[in-house]
Design an enzyme around this catalytic site. Structure first.
Site, PDB file in Angstrom:
ATOM      1  N   LYS A 115      -1.145   2.253 -44.691  1.00  0.00           N
ATOM      2  CA  LYS A 115      -2.172   3.028 -44.578  1.00  0.00           C
ATOM      3  C   LYS A 115      -3.170   1.784 -43.781  1.00  0.00           C
ATOM      4  O   LYS A 115      -4.064   1.962 -43.066  1.00  0.00           O
ATOM      5  CB  LYS A 115      -2.838   3.896 -45.519  1.00  0.00           C
ATOM      6  CG  LYS A 115      -2.504   5.513 -45.977  1.00  0.00           C
ATOM      7  CD  LYS A 115      -3.566   5.681 -46.124  1.00  0.00           C
ATOM      8  CE  LYS A 115      -2.636   7.323 -46.569  1.00  0.00           C
ATOM      9  NZ  LYS A 115      -3.877   7.942 -47.477  1.00  0.00           N
ATOM     10  N   LYS A 201       6.620  12.334 -43.291  1.00  0.00           N
ATOM     11  CA  LYS A 201       6.286  13.493 -44.113  1.00  0.00           C
ATOM     12  C   LYS A 201       5.691  14.351 -43.599  1.00  0.00           C
ATOM     13  O   LYS A 201       4.623  14.059 -42.787  1.00  0.00           O
ATOM     14  CB  LYS A 201       5.934  13.192 -45.608  1.00  0.00           C
ATOM     15  CG  LYS A 201       4.849  12.162 -45.709  1.00  0.00           C
ATOM     16  CD  LYS A 201       4.357  12.066 -47.043  1.00  0.00           C
ATOM     17  CE  LYS A 201       3.367  11.412 -46.880  1.00  0.00           C
ATOM     18  NZ  LYS A 201       2.409  10.740 -48.094  1.00  0.00           N
ATOM     19  N   LYS A 204      -1.473  16.081 -44.169  1.00  0.00           N
ATOM     20  CA  LYS A 204      -2.755  15.985 -43.585  1.00  0.00           C
ATOM     21  C   LYS A 204      -3.360  15.098 -42.687  1.00  0.00           C
ATOM     22  O   LYS A 204      -3.824  16.323 -41.492  1.00  0.00           O
ATOM     23  CB  LYS A 204      -3.770  16.001 -45.444  1.00  0.00           C
ATOM     24  CG  LYS A 204      -3.905  17.125 -46.242  1.00  0.00           C
ATOM     25  CD  LYS A 204      -4.680  16.528 -47.323  1.00  0.00           C
ATOM     26  CE  LYS A 204      -3.700  16.298 -48.113  1.00  0.00           C
ATOM     27  NZ  LYS A 204      -4.472  16.362 -49.993  1.00  0.00           N
TER      28      LYS A 204
HETATM   29  P1  TYM Z   1      -1.762  13.886 -51.955  1.00  0.00           P
HETATM   30  O1  TYM Z   1      -3.432  14.656 -51.704  1.00  0.00           O
HETATM   31  O2  TYM Z   1      -1.206  13.312 -50.728  1.00  0.00           O
HETATM   32  O3  TYM Z   1      -1.045  15.006 -52.474  1.00  0.00           O
HETATM   33  C1  TYM Z   1      -1.240  15.837 -53.356  1.00  0.00           C
HETATM   34  C2  TYM Z   1       0.599  15.935 -54.224  1.00  0.00           C
HETATM   35  O4  TYM Z   1       1.057  16.470 -52.939  1.00  0.00           O
HETATM   36  C3  TYM Z   1       2.634  15.543 -52.210  1.00  0.00           C
HETATM   37  N1  TYM Z   1       2.745  15.943 -51.236  1.00  0.00           N
HETATM   38  C4  TYM Z   1       3.794  16.040 -51.315  1.00  0.00           C
HETATM   39  N2  TYM Z   1       5.157  16.936 -51.836  1.00  0.00           N
HETATM   40  C5  TYM Z   1       6.362  16.571 -50.760  1.00  0.00           C
HETATM   41  N3  TYM Z   1       6.456  16.847 -49.630  1.00  0.00           N
HETATM   42  C6  TYM Z   1       5.243  16.248 -48.388  1.00  0.00           C
HETATM   43  N4  TYM Z   1       5.529  16.118 -47.287  1.00  0.00           N
HETATM   44  C7  TYM Z   1       3.926  15.857 -49.676  1.00  0.00           C
HETATM   45  N5  TYM Z   1       2.837  16.014 -49.241  1.00  0.00           N
HETATM   46  C8  TYM Z   1       2.426  15.012 -50.294  1.00  0.00           C
HETATM   47  C9  TYM Z   1       2.132  14.585 -53.201  1.00  0.00           C
HETATM   48  O5  TYM Z   1       3.037  13.633 -53.448  1.00  0.00           O
HETATM   49  C10 TYM Z   1       0.788  14.996 -54.782  1.00  0.00           C
HETATM   50  O6  TYM Z   1       1.374  14.905 -55.943  1.00  0.00           O
HETATM   51  N6  TYM Z   1      -2.937  10.099 -54.166  1.00  0.00           N
HETATM   52  C11 TYM Z   1      -2.604  11.180 -54.446  1.00  0.00           C
HETATM   53  C12 TYM Z   1      -3.463  12.112 -55.626  1.00  0.00           C
HETATM   54  C13 TYM Z   1      -3.864  10.959 -57.085  1.00  0.00           C
HETATM   55  C14 TYM Z   1      -2.840  11.455 -57.881  1.00  0.00           C
HETATM   56  C15 TYM Z   1      -3.380  11.034 -58.907  1.00  0.00           C
HETATM   57  C16 TYM Z   1      -1.729  12.669 -58.456  1.00  0.00           C
HETATM   58  C17 TYM Z   1      -5.274  10.829 -57.128  1.00  0.00           C
HETATM   59  N7  TYM Z   1      -4.616  10.423 -58.791  1.00  0.00           N
HETATM   60  C18 TYM Z   1      -2.909  10.853 -60.491  1.00  0.00           C
HETATM   61  C19 TYM Z   1      -1.106  12.554 -59.308  1.00  0.00           C
HETATM   62  C20 TYM Z   1      -1.530  11.659 -61.202  1.00  0.00           C
HETATM   63  C21 TYM Z   1      -2.863  11.935 -53.239  1.00  0.00           C
HETATM   64  O7  TYM Z   1      -3.094  11.926 -52.873  1.00  0.00           O
HETATM   65  O8  TYM Z   1      -2.311  13.061 -53.078  1.00  0.00           O
END
Ligand code: TYM
Length: 339
Positions: A115, A201, A204
């Site tokens: 990023k 992947k 968003k």
């Molecule tokens: P985020 O918002 O990017 O995504 C939310 C969840 O979706 C999963 N995910 C995917 N899984 C499979 N294939 C994909 N293409 C894909 N894109 C997203 C992510 O792995 C995630 O589980 N940093 C985290 C948010 C967060 C978090 C936490 C998660 C903040 N604090 C504590 C767990 C525990 C994030 O940006 O996820």
């Protein structure tokens, strides 16, 4: 069993989020209701400010994401659903853990490298310390399991490292403060890929909306996106091994298998030898059938802003009550006088 996980409210909930994480949030909610324990699911709005953003969009997306999660099956009466900004203990815990996290650990995070790109000097400090807040999110609640997609694995390993170092440095050997959280990553849908490029992947932040299926897309949009998805000219293979080196085909077959609740082998025994001209409409129809009811629920829930705010307020109150004891113990362990 204490389940904790979060999602950034930075845009639409998409199929990658759903198959990689939210589906398991719902499954764990059912399991926990049956076995005892608790699920805490939150909107990582504090994480969202690590990248440039429009405040009005963040507020709107936060409420929309609540509606989308409830539409997917998260029940705010059974799970604690809240946003970080209403539970200040997350930020406090992050600061306390900043003393334990090492610069070298954060420097190795692939998300930070991706990023920030070449412009590290211009990246926000929040983007760099993002994984410490994520560690705070789970350690604050003594999470035992964290359902996430593959891309979050490294952040959870860091949370474990921070917990372990803190326990070593500040706790008696037989009385560790923090539980080491275990990631729960689904083997079949750990990484759903973009519909336009099988090597990146589904995300968003991809500027092309055609690259992802949003959980809120209507039937026509879904059919069109699947029809236009990138593929190769070969027919589908009859065996799994034949998908190697065919990233786009592999991704579509995996999506079909998980959505249909079957295996990749079973999908290939049905469609092996067929071209995408036959497979894509079948996949599109399956997605429309499964996502249609979610979309309908979402559209009605999103209208009631007061109800969405009430869900968040109630969830935050419950989350704060659970966060305070561990936070206080953390202050104490560090020798901070609290009166
Ligand atoms: P985020 O918002 O990017 O995504 C939310 C969840 O979706 C999963 N995910 C995917 N899984 C499979 N294939 C994909 N293409 C894909 N894109 C997203 C992510 O792995 C995630 O589980 N940093 C985290 C948010 C967060 C978090 C936490 C998660 C903040 N604090 C504590 C767990 C525990 C994030 O940006 O996820």
């Amino acid at each position: 069993m204490r389940i904790v996980s979060g999602i950034q409210p930075t845009g639409n909930l998409h199929l990658g989020n759903y198959l990689g994480a939210i589906r398991n949030w719902v499954a764990m909610q059912e399991q926990v209701s049956a076995e005892g324990g608790e699920c805490l699911y939150f909107l990582a709005d504090l994480h969202a400010i690590s990248m440039p953003h429009a405040p009005a969009d963040l507020a709107a997306n936060t409420r929309e994401m609540v509606a989308a999660l409830v539409a997917c099956g998260i029940d705010p009466d059974r799970s604690i659903l809240f946003n970080q900004a209403q539970v200040p203990q997350h930020s406090e815990m992050q600061w306390l853990l900043n003393g334990t996290a090492r610069m070298g650990w954060l420097n190795r995070m692939t998300q930070w490298k991706d990023k920030a790109g070449k412009n590290r000097e211009g990246a926000s400090v929040a983007l760099f310390t993002y994984p410490v807040l994520q560690a705070a999110d789970v350690l604050l609640y003594q999470a035992t399991h964290v359902p996430v997609g593959e891309d979050q694995k490294q952040h959870l390993e860091l949370a474990r490292d921070i917990a372990q170092k803190f326990n070593n440095d500040f706790c008696a050997e037989n009385a560790p403060l923090f539980t080491l959280p275990a990631p729960f990553i689904p083997p079949e849908a750990a990484r759903i890929m973009s519909l336009r490029d099988g090597s990146s992947k589904m995300s968003k932040s991809d500027p092309s909306d055609m690259s992802r299926i949003n959980m809120t897309d209507g039937a026509d949009t879904i059919m069109q996106k699947v029809k236009k998805a990138k593929t190769d000219p070969e027919p589908l293979p009859c065996e799994k091994a034949g998908l190697e080196g065919r990233a786009e085909a592999k991704n579509l077959v995996a999506i079909y298998a998980v959505m249909a609740g079957t295996s990749v082998d079973a999908v290939l025994s049905e469609f092996g030898g067929e071209g995408f001209g036959k497979f894509k409409p079948a996949l599109g129809e399956l997605l429309v059938e499964k996502l249609g009811p979610i979309n309908e629920r979402f559209l009605s829930l999103r209208e009631d802003r007061a109800a969405l705010d009430a869900i968040l307020a109630k969830g935050a109150e419950k989350a704060r009550a659970r966060a305070v004891p561990t936070l206080e113990k953390t202050y104490q362990a560090l020798g901070l006088v609290r009166g």
